[in-house]
Design a protein around this motif. Structure first.
Motif, mmCIF file in Angstrom:
data_model
loop_
_atom_site.group_PDB
_atom_site.id
_atom_site.type_symbol
_atom_site.label_atom_id
_atom_site.label_comp_id
_atom_site.label_asym_id
_atom_site.label_seq_id
_atom_site.Cartn_x
_atom_site.Cartn_y
_atom_site.Cartn_z
ATOM 1 N N ASN A 19 0.792 -1.156 0.095
ATOM 2 C CA ASN A 19 -0.003 -0.052 0.073
ATOM 3 C C ASN A 19 0.925 1.344 0.056
ATOM 4 O OD1 ASN A 19 -2.747 -0.716 -0.219
ATOM 5 N ND2 ASN A 19 -2.638 -1.796 1.945
ATOM 6 N N GLU A 38 11.360 1.836 5.471
ATOM 7 C CA GLU A 38 10.948 0.611 5.497
ATOM 8 C C GLU A 38 11.865 -0.133 6.691
ATOM 9 O OE1 GLU A 38 8.407 -1.958 5.154
ATOM 10 O OE2 GLU A 38 9.587 -3.226 6.200
ATOM 11 N N ARG A 39 11.202 -0.565 7.801
ATOM 12 C CA ARG A 39 12.065 -1.108 8.951
ATOM 13 C C ARG A 39 12.748 -2.497 8.600
ATOM 14 N NH1 ARG A 39 9.533 -5.362 11.803
ATOM 15 N NH2 ARG A 39 10.461 -5.060 13.858
ATOM 16 N N GLY A 46 3.816 -7.763 3.050
ATOM 17 C CA GLY A 46 2.794 -8.788 2.961
ATOM 18 C C GLY A 46 3.500 -9.698 1.718
ATOM 19 N N HIS A 63 3.872 -14.958 3.371
ATOM 20 C CA HIS A 63 2.714 -14.162 3.710
ATOM 21 C C HIS A 63 1.710 -14.184 2.389
ATOM 22 C CE1 HIS A 63 4.116 -13.020 7.835
ATOM 23 N NE2 HIS A 63 5.432 -12.583 6.967
ATOM 24 N N VAL A 65 -0.298 -15.009 -0.787
ATOM 25 C CA VAL A 65 -0.063 -16.031 -1.909
ATOM 26 C C VAL A 65 -1.072 -15.671 -2.832
ATOM 27 C CG1 VAL A 65 0.372 -18.119 -2.679
ATOM 28 C CG2 VAL A 65 1.311 -17.471 -0.374
ATOM 29 N N PHE A 66 -2.412 -15.836 -2.330
ATOM 30 C CA PHE A 66 -3.805 -15.703 -3.240
ATOM 31 C C PHE A 66 -4.002 -14.375 -3.505
ATOM 32 C CE2 PHE A 66 -3.822 -19.468 -0.375
ATOM 33 C CZ PHE A 66 -3.697 -20.461 -1.234
ATOM 34 N N VAL A 257 11.242 3.920 11.534
ATOM 35 C CA VAL A 257 10.742 5.202 12.078
ATOM 36 C C VAL A 257 10.263 5.242 13.289
ATOM 37 C CG1 VAL A 257 8.956 6.942 11.805
ATOM 38 C CG2 VAL A 257 9.917 5.952 9.807
ATOM 39 N N ASN A 462 2.246 -3.518 12.619
ATOM 40 C CA ASN A 462 1.032 -3.193 12.088
ATOM 41 C C ASN A 462 -0.028 -4.175 12.069
ATOM 42 O OD1 ASN A 462 2.974 -3.791 10.064
ATOM 43 N ND2 ASN A 462 1.364 -3.498 8.614
ATOM 44 N N LEU A 468 -3.672 -10.290 9.925
ATOM 45 C CA LEU A 468 -3.466 -9.878 8.741
ATOM 46 C C LEU A 468 -4.382 -8.848 8.058
ATOM 47 C CD1 LEU A 468 -5.113 -11.490 6.466
ATOM 48 C CD2 LEU A 468 -4.032 -13.422 7.694
ATOM 49 N N ALA A 502 -3.525 -1.077 5.195
ATOM 50 C CA ALA A 502 -4.805 -1.673 5.343
ATOM 51 C C ALA A 502 -6.009 -1.339 6.790
ATOM 52 C CB ALA A 502 -4.300 -3.271 5.736
ATOM 53 N N ASN A 509 -5.639 -7.037 3.008
ATOM 54 C CA ASN A 509 -5.261 -8.111 1.843
ATOM 55 C C ASN A 509 -4.364 -7.371 0.698
ATOM 56 O OD1 ASN A 509 -6.035 -10.679 2.710
ATOM 57 N ND2 ASN A 509 -8.195 -9.926 2.648
ATOM 58 N N ILE A 510 -4.092 -8.079 -0.407
ATOM 59 C CA ILE A 510 -3.179 -7.482 -1.486
ATOM 60 C C ILE A 510 -4.250 -7.024 -2.555
ATOM 61 C CG2 ILE A 510 -1.531 -7.718 -3.126
ATOM 62 C CD1 ILE A 510 -0.378 -7.934 -0.139
HETATM 63 C C1 FAD Z 1 0.386 -15.284 6.921
HETATM 64 C C2 FAD Z 1 -0.051 -14.451 6.027
HETATM 65 C C3 FAD Z 1 -0.865 -14.823 4.896
HETATM 66 C C4 FAD Z 1 -1.424 -13.993 3.976
HETATM 67 N N1 FAD Z 1 -1.914 -14.301 2.967
HETATM 68 C C5 FAD Z 1 -2.764 -13.395 2.147
HETATM 69 C C6 FAD Z 1 -2.903 -13.740 0.829
HETATM 70 O O1 FAD Z 1 -2.778 -14.908 0.474
HETATM 71 N N2 FAD Z 1 -3.816 -12.803 -0.001
HETATM 72 C C7 FAD Z 1 -3.955 -11.483 0.455
HETATM 73 O O2 FAD Z 1 -4.387 -10.821 -0.318
HETATM 74 N N3 FAD Z 1 -3.313 -11.096 1.538
HETATM 75 C C8 FAD Z 1 -2.696 -12.225 2.519
HETATM 76 N N4 FAD Z 1 -2.425 -11.549 3.530
HETATM 77 C C9 FAD Z 1 -2.637 -10.289 4.137
HETATM 78 C C10 FAD Z 1 -1.859 -9.148 3.699
HETATM 79 O O3 FAD Z 1 -0.357 -9.643 3.615
HETATM 80 C C11 FAD Z 1 -1.893 -7.760 4.422
HETATM 81 O O4 FAD Z 1 -3.127 -7.591 4.576
HETATM 82 C C12 FAD Z 1 -1.281 -6.791 3.597
HETATM 83 O O5 FAD Z 1 0.134 -7.097 3.644
HETATM 84 C C13 FAD Z 1 -1.382 -5.332 4.181
HETATM 85 O O6 FAD Z 1 -0.608 -4.448 3.280
HETATM 86 P P1 FAD Z 1 -0.191 -3.069 3.683
HETATM 87 O O7 FAD Z 1 0.713 -2.634 2.786
HETATM 88 O O8 FAD Z 1 -1.018 -2.353 4.273
HETATM 89 O O9 FAD Z 1 0.824 -3.407 5.162
HETATM 90 P P2 FAD Z 1 2.084 -4.374 5.252
HETATM 91 O O10 FAD Z 1 2.295 -5.053 4.048
HETATM 92 O O11 FAD Z 1 2.079 -5.058 6.489
HETATM 93 O O12 FAD Z 1 3.407 -3.204 4.929
HETATM 94 C C14 FAD Z 1 3.679 -2.559 6.136
HETATM 95 C C15 FAD Z 1 5.101 -2.260 6.382
HETATM 96 O O13 FAD Z 1 5.381 -1.457 7.354
HETATM 97 C C16 FAD Z 1 6.546 -1.823 7.895
HETATM 98 N N5 FAD Z 1 6.743 -1.038 9.039
HETATM 99 C C17 FAD Z 1 6.217 -1.508 10.174
HETATM 100 N N6 FAD Z 1 6.464 -0.518 11.475
HETATM 101 C C18 FAD Z 1 7.449 0.262 10.575
HETATM 102 C C19 FAD Z 1 8.127 1.383 11.251
HETATM 103 N N7 FAD Z 1 8.004 1.944 12.480
HETATM 104 N N8 FAD Z 1 9.010 2.181 10.402
HETATM 105 C C20 FAD Z 1 9.214 1.648 8.973
HETATM 106 N N9 FAD Z 1 8.318 0.697 8.515
HETATM 107 C C21 FAD Z 1 7.660 -0.040 9.427
HETATM 108 C C22 FAD Z 1 6.666 -3.303 7.936
HETATM 109 O O14 FAD Z 1 7.881 -3.964 8.044
HETATM 110 C C23 FAD Z 1 5.959 -3.541 6.676
HETATM 111 O O15 FAD Z 1 6.634 -3.916 5.342
HETATM 112 C C24 FAD Z 1 -1.575 -12.614 4.677
HETATM 113 C C25 FAD Z 1 -0.807 -11.817 5.656
HETATM 114 C C26 FAD Z 1 -0.217 -12.939 6.274
HETATM 115 C C27 FAD Z 1 0.349 -12.281 7.680
#
Ligand code: FAD
Length: 545
Positions: A19, A38-39, A46, A63, A65-66, A257, A462, A468, A502, A509-510
């Motif tokens: 995101n 990115e930490r 994910g 994390h 896949v689908f 951060v 987060n 998730l 999210a 989700n992705i």
């Molecule tokens: C086991 C598992 C399986 C999953 N399977 C699926 C699937 O099959 N299909 C699907 O659609 N979704 C799946 N998901 C859900 C999906 O991964 C998440 O909903 C999605 O990644 C959220 O995206 P985002 O960009 O909002 O957050 P994130 O992907 O969590 O990204 C947030 C980022 O912020 C970084 N961060 C955190 N704190 C700090 C800080 N203080 N400073 C700098 N960076 C920081 C984190 O390291 C991370 O890289 C799965 C999740 C898990 C855990």
């Protein structure tokens, strides 16, 4: 924070999950100089693929896949990710449910094939499926999909617009139900009911809560199904990072951060864990959750008491966390003919394979079990064999596979119990998997490792409570109320500070849509005319009849 910034950017994104990267890519293409911090050591959140520690050349997607409808998402197209080498496949047998004591349920990308397969279980359910797919196709195309890819409208305005069209009224009629109400009203066979409800659980929607009844017909009538990213899920993140770099942006990994600084009433700088300070002239966007962003990093500065309390009270889902078991294999799991329905069966080519789910009661039981900290005694597990669809994710002839189980975060009352329980739980999950795939012997398994909800939270803070979806998707935390009621979507009470992860509409989700919509909100506030074509929901819905 006494010292001035070491460097200043137009915008700073906290967290380079998909995101954050989507938002960054749009605003870099709009001409802004944007930095993502990115930490962890690799951007993508994910969207994460790791090489096996013991078996080089085996890649595990630990994390997401689908990837539902990846190639149809607006940012995939706008950012021309295929020109950067990103590719997705959508396996034809998209889901197979093997109950273990009878014939499977098969859900194809092709509706006719699905209905023919369902007719073998229940002719009435096959007919209901076909009718719902036909009736709700316009609702999905005109109402559901556009609503995900636009900032949410205020609820009264949304309702007034929806009441003007047939598709809008059909949506409102079904939206007020719970997924459980919808499924029990339209379907009779326990496997059909269970499969639909389990998919809601996988999509992080509480099946018992009214106000989300549209998800089930949307799953049936939606044109897009789950897709696999070739080369692993991280390939999508690499495509996004490449686009950011090509348009003047930067992604700093290993850069956590620890503070957001407010100057003259605006969020204006961040401080990193190593003490560096970076300035943001126009905006700071956080992909973290409300507690991290508003309370921990911002320290509550500029927030009134009610907003601080709402941020503190932001809820996570009890059925959000997963336990994962990942294998490096000599051969793919071969599902027993008895379970899969006979020799020559196509279940071995299914993308999402759901094992051991026999009826909706097992779905309903998850809520009470998780609230009590109890994993199910007889687990329902699901997963895939990525190498069946993308052989390059392991050395020639070899395979990777995984299964997940929905488990409570606070195991027997305390998440810390997961560290001691993890290996034992992994062994139990493997035994359960072997009931369906007896060839998963010790000889076939080259390496295995497990990840608990506590591991998820450690890696992605987060995802508090291992959730998730980064937050419950019920009333008060959906649409215009996500994450906190009373805020303009994606904005926070601190001027210049935005949320884009999210925890914002349309949720986890992705989908990249929280980042996509947040980019639009920031562009609007900065007076930037979008170079892309974001949908005007109100205008689009007012044209419907
Ligand atoms: C086991 C598992 C399986 C999953 N399977 C699926 C699937 O099959 N299909 C699907 O659609 N979704 C799946 N998901 C859900 C999906 O991964 C998440 O909903 C999605 O990644 C959220 O995206 P985002 O960009 O909002 O957050 P994130 O992907 O969590 O990204 C947030 C980022 O912020 C970084 N961060 C955190 N704190 C700090 C800080 N203080 N400073 C700098 N960076 C920081 C984190 O390291 C991370 O890289 C799965 C999740 C898990 C855990």
């Amino acid at each position: 924070m006494a010292a001035g910034p070491t460097e200043t950017f137009d915008g700073i994104v906290i967290g380079a999950g998909h995101n954050g990267l989507v938002l960054q890519a749009y605003l870099c293409r709009a001409g802004l100089r944007v930095l993502a911090l990115e930490r962890s050591l690799e951007a993508g959140g994910g969207l994460c693929t790791v090489e096996d520690n013991w078996c080089p050349g085996f890649y595990h997607n630990i994390h997401a896949v689908f990837l539902r409808g990846l190639a149809a998402l607006p940012w995939y197209r706008d950012l021309a990710l295929e020109a950067r080498g990103v590719r997705a496949v959508q396996p034809a047998l998209n889901l197979a449910l093997l109950p273990g004591d009878g014939p499977p349920l098969r859900w194809y990308t092709d509706e006719e094939r699905t209905c023919a397969a369902l007719a073998a279980l229940s002719p009435a359910d096959a007919a209901a499926w076909r009718r719902i797919a036909f009736e709700y196709a316009p609702v999905v195309q005109e109402i559901v999909e556009p609503a995900l890819a636009a900032p949410p409208l205020p609820p009264e305005r949304e309702r007034a617009l929806l009441e003007r069209s047939a598709a809008g009224r059909a949506y409102l009629a079904v939206e007020r139900l719970s997924p459980r109400d919808f499924v029990e009203k339209h379907f009779e066979h326990p496997l059909v009911r269970a499969a639909l409800l389990y998919l809601c659980v996988i999509r992080e929607v509480d099946v018992n809560v009214p106000g989300q009844g549209a998800l089930v017909p949307a799953l049936i009538a939606g044109r897009v199904k789950a897709q696999l990213a070739l080369g692993g899920s991280a390939a999508v993140a690499r495509g996004l990072v490449a686009d950011v770099h090509a348009h003047g942006g930067a992604v700093w990994e290993g850069a956590a951060v620890r503070r957001i600084a407010v100057e003259r009433g605006r969020a204006a700088a961040v401080e990193l864990a190593d003490g560096r300070r970076l300035g943001a002239r126009a905006f700071i966007a956080s992909s973290l959750n409300p507690q991290q962003t508003l309370l921990d990093l911002l320290g509550g500065e500029g927030l009134d008491a009610a907003t601080r309390e709402r941020a503190r009270a932001y809820r996570y889902q009890t059925v959000g966390p997963l336990f994962g078991l990942h294998l490096a294999l000599e051969e793919p799991p071969r599902y027993a003919a008895g379970a899969a329905g006979g020799p020559g069966d196509d279940v071995g080519r299914a993308f999402l394979t759901l094992l051991g789910l026999r009826g909706p009661e097992e779905v309903y039981a998850l809520y009470a079990d998780h609230a009590a900290g109890r994993p199910a005694a007889v687990p329902v597990i699901w997963g895939t064999v990525p190498t069946t669809h993308d052989p390059g994710q392991a050395p020639p002839g070899k395979h990777t596979a995984f299964v997940w189980q929905k488990v409570p975060y606070a195991l027997h009352g305390d998440a810390a119990n997961w560290d001691a329980a993890k290996e034992g739980h992994a062994a139990a999950v493997l035994m359960r998997w072997r009931e369906f795939a007896p060839n998963l012997t010790d000889r076939a398994i080259l390496n295995r490792f497990a990840l608990s909800p506590l591991d998820t939270e450690r890696r992605f803070p987060n995802m508090a409570g291992g959730d998730l979806g980064v937050g419950w998707m019920g009333p008060g935390q959906r649409g215009a109320d996500r994450p906190l009621p009373g805020q303009r979507p994606y904005r926070t009470p601190a001027p210049g500070l935005y949320l884009c992860g999210a925890c914002t509409h349309p949720g986890g989700n992705i989908t990249g849509l929280p980042g996509y919509n947040a980019a639009r909100a920031i562009a609007e506030d900065l007076g930037i005319k979008p170079w892309w074509d974001p949908p005007d929901l109100a205008e689009r819905w007012s044209r419907l009849s």
